[in-house]
Scaffold this motif. Structure first.
Motif, PDB file in Angstrom:
ATOM      1  N   ASP A  90       0.813  -1.210   0.000  1.00 30.18           N
ATOM      2  CA  ASP A  90       0.000   0.000   0.000  1.00 30.18           C
ATOM      3  C   ASP A  90       0.850   1.265   0.000  1.00 30.18           C
ATOM      4  OD1 ASP A  90      -2.547  -1.315   0.091  1.00 30.18           O
ATOM      5  OD2 ASP A  90      -2.245  -1.659   2.243  1.00 30.18           O
ATOM      6  N   THR A  91       2.146   1.118   0.167  1.00 28.62           N
ATOM      7  CA  THR A  91       3.045   2.268   0.175  1.00 28.62           C
ATOM      8  C   THR A  91       2.971   3.004  -1.158  1.00 28.62           C
ATOM      9  OG1 THR A  91       4.555   1.266   1.760  1.00 28.62           O
ATOM     10  CG2 THR A  91       5.440   2.998   0.358  1.00 28.62           C
ATOM     11  N   ALA A  92       2.680   4.295  -1.102  1.00 32.63           N
ATOM     12  CA  ALA A  92       2.519   5.095  -2.307  1.00 32.63           C
ATOM     13  C   ALA A  92       2.286   6.544  -1.906  1.00 32.63           C
ATOM     14  CB  ALA A  92       1.340   4.595  -3.149  1.00 32.63           C
ATOM     15  N   VAL A  93       2.311   7.410  -2.898  1.00 40.04           N
ATOM     16  CA  VAL A  93       1.808   8.759  -2.737  1.00 40.04           C
ATOM     17  C   VAL A  93       0.324   8.739  -3.077  1.00 40.04           C
ATOM     18  CG1 VAL A  93       1.937  11.155  -3.498  1.00 40.04           C
ATOM     19  CG2 VAL A  93       4.032   9.810  -3.246  1.00 40.04           C
ATOM     20  N   TYR A  94      -0.485   9.230  -2.178  1.00 38.65           N
ATOM     21  CA  TYR A  94      -1.930   9.228  -2.348  1.00 38.65           C
ATOM     22  C   TYR A  94      -2.412  10.617  -2.726  1.00 38.65           C
ATOM     23  CZ  TYR A  94      -2.408   4.511  -0.509  1.00 38.65           C
ATOM     24  OH  TYR A  94      -2.338   3.145  -0.328  1.00 38.65           O
ATOM     25  N   TYR A  95      -3.329  10.670  -3.696  1.00 32.42           N
ATOM     26  CA  TYR A  95      -3.838  11.926  -4.226  1.00 32.42           C
ATOM     27  C   TYR A  95      -5.350  11.990  -4.097  1.00 32.42           C
ATOM     28  CZ  TYR A  95       0.706  12.193  -6.575  1.00 32.42           C
ATOM     29  OH  TYR A  95       2.050  12.234  -6.863  1.00 32.42           O
ATOM     30  N   CYS A  96      -5.840  13.108  -3.642  1.00 26.75           N
ATOM     31  CA  CYS A  96      -7.263  13.389  -3.628  1.00 26.75           C
ATOM     32  C   CYS A  96      -7.678  13.959  -4.978  1.00 26.75           C
ATOM     33  CB  CYS A  96      -7.578  14.386  -2.512  1.00 26.75           C
ATOM     34  SG  CYS A  96      -9.295  14.921  -2.423  1.00 26.75           S
ATOM     35  N   ASN A  97      -8.828  13.545  -5.458  1.00 29.01           N
ATOM     36  CA  ASN A  97      -9.357  14.013  -6.734  1.00 29.01           C
ATOM     37  C   ASN A  97     -10.827  14.368  -6.589  1.00 29.01           C
ATOM     38  OD1 ASN A  97     -11.093  12.967  -9.262  1.00 29.01           O
ATOM     39  ND2 ASN A  97      -9.202  13.906 -10.028  1.00 29.01           N
ATOM     40  N   VAL A  98     -11.200  15.521  -7.113  1.00 31.49           N
ATOM     41  CA  VAL A  98     -12.601  15.931  -7.170  1.00 31.49           C
ATOM     42  C   VAL A  98     -12.953  16.190  -8.625  1.00 31.49           C
ATOM     43  CG1 VAL A  98     -14.350  17.598  -6.462  1.00 31.49           C
ATOM     44  CG2 VAL A  98     -12.548  16.925  -4.856  1.00 31.49           C
ATOM     45  N   ARG A  99     -13.892  15.437  -9.127  1.00 35.42           N
ATOM     46  CA  ARG A  99     -14.336  15.597 -10.509  1.00 35.42           C
ATOM     47  C   ARG A  99     -15.592  16.442 -10.523  1.00 35.42           C
ATOM     48  NH1 ARG A  99     -13.837  10.851 -14.737  1.00 35.42           N
ATOM     49  NH2 ARG A  99     -11.730  11.717 -14.566  1.00 35.42           N
ATOM     50  N   THR A 100     -15.559  17.510 -11.327  1.00 40.99           N
ATOM     51  CA  THR A 100     -16.668  18.444 -11.409  1.00 40.99           C
ATOM     52  C   THR A 100     -17.186  18.523 -12.835  1.00 40.99           C
ATOM     53  OG1 THR A 100     -15.278  20.388 -11.833  1.00 40.99           O
ATOM     54  CG2 THR A 100     -15.709  19.810  -9.536  1.00 40.99           C
ATOM     55  N   PHE A 101     -18.379  19.087 -12.963  1.00 40.32           N
ATOM     56  CA  PHE A 101     -18.968  19.271 -14.276  1.00 40.32           C
ATOM     57  C   PHE A 101     -19.662  20.619 -14.341  1.00 40.32           C
ATOM     58  CE2 PHE A 101     -22.278  19.008 -17.468  1.00 40.32           C
ATOM     59  CZ  PHE A 101     -21.600  18.449 -18.542  1.00 40.32           C
ATOM     60  N   LEU A 102     -19.398  21.358 -15.401  1.00 37.36           N
ATOM     61  CA  LEU A 102     -20.148  22.562 -15.729  1.00 37.36           C
ATOM     62  C   LEU A 102     -20.681  22.401 -17.153  1.00 37.36           C
ATOM     63  CD1 LEU A 102     -21.191  25.270 -14.840  1.00 37.36           C
ATOM     64  CD2 LEU A 102     -19.050  26.312 -15.599  1.00 37.36           C
ATOM     65  N   THR A 103     -19.831  22.624 -18.129  1.00 36.89           N
ATOM     66  CA  THR A 103     -20.125  22.262 -19.507  1.00 36.89           C
ATOM     67  C   THR A 103     -19.269  21.089 -19.959  1.00 36.89           C
ATOM     68  OG1 THR A 103     -18.559  23.901 -20.358  1.00 36.89           O
ATOM     69  CG2 THR A 103     -20.852  24.583 -20.082  1.00 36.89           C
ATOM     70  N   ALA A 104     -18.280  20.751 -19.173  1.00 36.93           N
ATOM     71  CA  ALA A 104     -17.424  19.612 -19.404  1.00 36.93           C
ATOM     72  C   ALA A 104     -16.872  19.161 -18.058  1.00 36.93           C
ATOM     73  CB  ALA A 104     -16.286  19.952 -20.371  1.00 36.93           C
ATOM     74  N   TYR A 105     -16.345  17.952 -18.018  1.00 41.66           N
ATOM     75  CA  TYR A 105     -15.737  17.466 -16.792  1.00 41.66           C
ATOM     76  C   TYR A 105     -14.382  18.126 -16.567  1.00 41.66           C
ATOM     77  CZ  TYR A 105     -19.270  13.811 -16.490  1.00 41.66           C
ATOM     78  OH  TYR A 105     -20.467  13.128 -16.367  1.00 41.66           O
ATOM     79  N   TYR A 106     -14.085  18.399 -15.321  1.00 41.33           N
ATOM     80  CA  TYR A 106     -12.790  18.948 -14.951  1.00 41.33           C
ATOM     81  C   TYR A 106     -12.388  18.370 -13.605  1.00 41.33           C
ATOM     82  CZ  TYR A 106      -8.972  22.169 -14.173  1.00 41.33           C
ATOM     83  OH  TYR A 106      -7.730  22.705 -13.955  1.00 41.33           O
ATOM     84  N   ASP A 107     -11.144  17.923 -13.515  1.00 38.58           N
ATOM     85  CA  ASP A 107     -10.618  17.312 -12.301  1.00 38.58           C
ATOM     86  C   ASP A 107      -9.739  18.282 -11.532  1.00 38.58           C
ATOM     87  OD1 ASP A 107     -10.083  13.881 -13.486  1.00 38.58           O
ATOM     88  OD2 ASP A 107     -11.896  14.981 -12.941  1.00 38.58           O
ATOM     89  N   TYR A 108      -9.933  18.304 -10.224  1.00 35.68           N
ATOM     90  CA  TYR A 108      -9.059  19.018  -9.311  1.00 35.68           C
ATOM     91  C   TYR A 108      -8.267  17.998  -8.516  1.00 35.68           C
ATOM     92  CZ  TYR A 108     -11.887  23.146 -10.316  1.00 35.68           C
ATOM     93  OH  TYR A 108     -12.532  24.192 -10.944  1.00 35.68           O
ATOM     94  N   TRP A 109      -6.986  18.289  -8.292  1.00 40.18           N
ATOM     95  CA  TRP A 109      -6.080  17.361  -7.642  1.00 40.18           C
ATOM     96  C   TRP A 109      -5.397  17.987  -6.445  1.00 40.18           C
ATOM     97  CZ3 TRP A 109      -5.552  12.325  -9.199  1.00 40.18           C
ATOM     98  CH2 TRP A 109      -6.056  12.001 -10.471  1.00 40.18           C
ATOM     99  N   GLY A 110      -5.206  17.185  -5.423  1.00 36.40           N
ATOM    100  CA  GLY A 110      -4.342  17.582  -4.330  1.00 36.40           C
ATOM    101  C   GLY A 110      -2.886  17.386  -4.694  1.00 36.40           C
ATOM    102  N   GLN A 111      -2.013  17.818  -3.813  1.00 39.26           N
ATOM    103  CA  GLN A 111      -0.579  17.749  -4.088  1.00 39.26           C
ATOM    104  C   GLN A 111       0.010  16.366  -3.854  1.00 39.26           C
ATOM    105  OE1 GLN A 111      -1.858  18.818  -1.274  1.00 39.26           O
ATOM    106  NE2 GLN A 111      -0.602  17.894   0.347  1.00 39.26           N
ATOM    107  N   GLY A 112      -0.720  15.512  -3.192  1.00 34.72           N
ATOM    108  CA  GLY A 112      -0.251  14.181  -2.867  1.00 34.72           C
ATOM    109  C   GLY A 112       0.330  14.113  -1.471  1.00 34.72           C
ATOM    110  N   ILE A 113       0.172  12.960  -0.842  1.00 30.33           N
ATOM    111  CA  ILE A 113       0.710  12.749   0.496  1.00 30.33           C
ATOM    112  C   ILE A 113       1.262  11.339   0.584  1.00 30.33           C
ATOM    113  CG2 ILE A 113      -1.512  12.009   1.479  1.00 30.33           C
ATOM    114  CD1 ILE A 113      -0.672  13.582   4.029  1.00 30.33           C
ATOM    115  N   GLN A 114       2.412  11.210   1.234  1.00 30.17           N
ATOM    116  CA  GLN A 114       3.109   9.937   1.316  1.00 30.17           C
ATOM    117  C   GLN A 114       2.497   9.049   2.394  1.00 30.17           C
ATOM    118  OE1 GLN A 114       5.894   8.833  -0.588  1.00 30.17           O
ATOM    119  NE2 GLN A 114       5.395   6.871   0.389  1.00 30.17           N
ATOM    120  N   VAL A 115       2.267   7.800   2.029  1.00 28.47           N
ATOM    121  CA  VAL A 115       1.896   6.754   2.974  1.00 28.47           C
ATOM    122  C   VAL A 115       2.935   5.650   2.857  1.00 28.47           C
ATOM    123  CG1 VAL A 115       0.218   4.961   3.559  1.00 28.47           C
ATOM    124  CG2 VAL A 115      -0.559   7.263   2.954  1.00 28.47           C
ATOM    125  N   THR A 116       3.578   5.339   3.956  1.00 31.31           N
ATOM    126  CA  THR A 116       4.598   4.298   3.971  1.00 31.31           C
ATOM    127  C   THR A 116       4.214   3.246   5.000  1.00 31.31           C
ATOM    128  OG1 THR A 116       6.336   5.876   3.364  1.00 31.31           O
ATOM    129  CG2 THR A 116       7.034   3.775   4.294  1.00 31.31           C
TER     130      THR A 116
END
Length: 121
Positions: free
Chosen positions: A92-118
């Motif tokens: 499970d060790t990896a950099v984990y990223y949060c993602n929020v997918r939004t829609f207005l007239t098209a889909y657009y993804d917002y991303w976090g900077q990532g956080i380390q899990v070891t």
């Protein structure tokens, strides 16, 4: 500026648990419809993969590798997304990223900077 900030990562022993938090700031999410929230991870030398997704109808989807061990949830009043990770394994060790997918007239993804899990003893 819109920001997604992850927290709660770090070093944990095999079999342990962590809870990741993704905090969102900015007003854009009040204007754009959120379609889904997800957690991704990327281990060294491997492709980024989606591990958990929560859609607006309340359904959840998990990668086979984490099914039964991870739980994704959301608190709309706090603009936060969580990932509860139990029975953690070294793989499970990896950099984990949060993602929020939004829609207005098209889909657009917002991303976090990532956080380390070891996960290591």
């Amino acid at each position: 500026q819109v920001q997604l900030v992850e927290s709660g990562g770090g070093l944990v022993q095999p079999g342990g648990s962590l809870r990741l938090t993704c905090a969102a700031s900015g007003s854009v999410f009040s204007l754009r419809r959120i379609s889904a929230v997800s957690w991704y991870r990327q281990a060294p030398g491997k492709e980024r993969e989606v591990v958990a997704t929560l859609t607006t109808d309340g359904s959840t989807h998990y990668a086979d590798s984490v099914k039964g061990r991870y739980t994704i949830s959301r608190d709309n009043t706090k603009n936060t997304v969580y990932l509860q990770m139990n029975t953690l394994r070294p793989e499970d060790t990896a950099v984990y990223y949060c993602n929020v997918r939004t829609f207005l007239t098209a889909y657009y993804d917002y991303w976090g900077q990532g956080i380390q899990v070891t996960v290591s003893s």
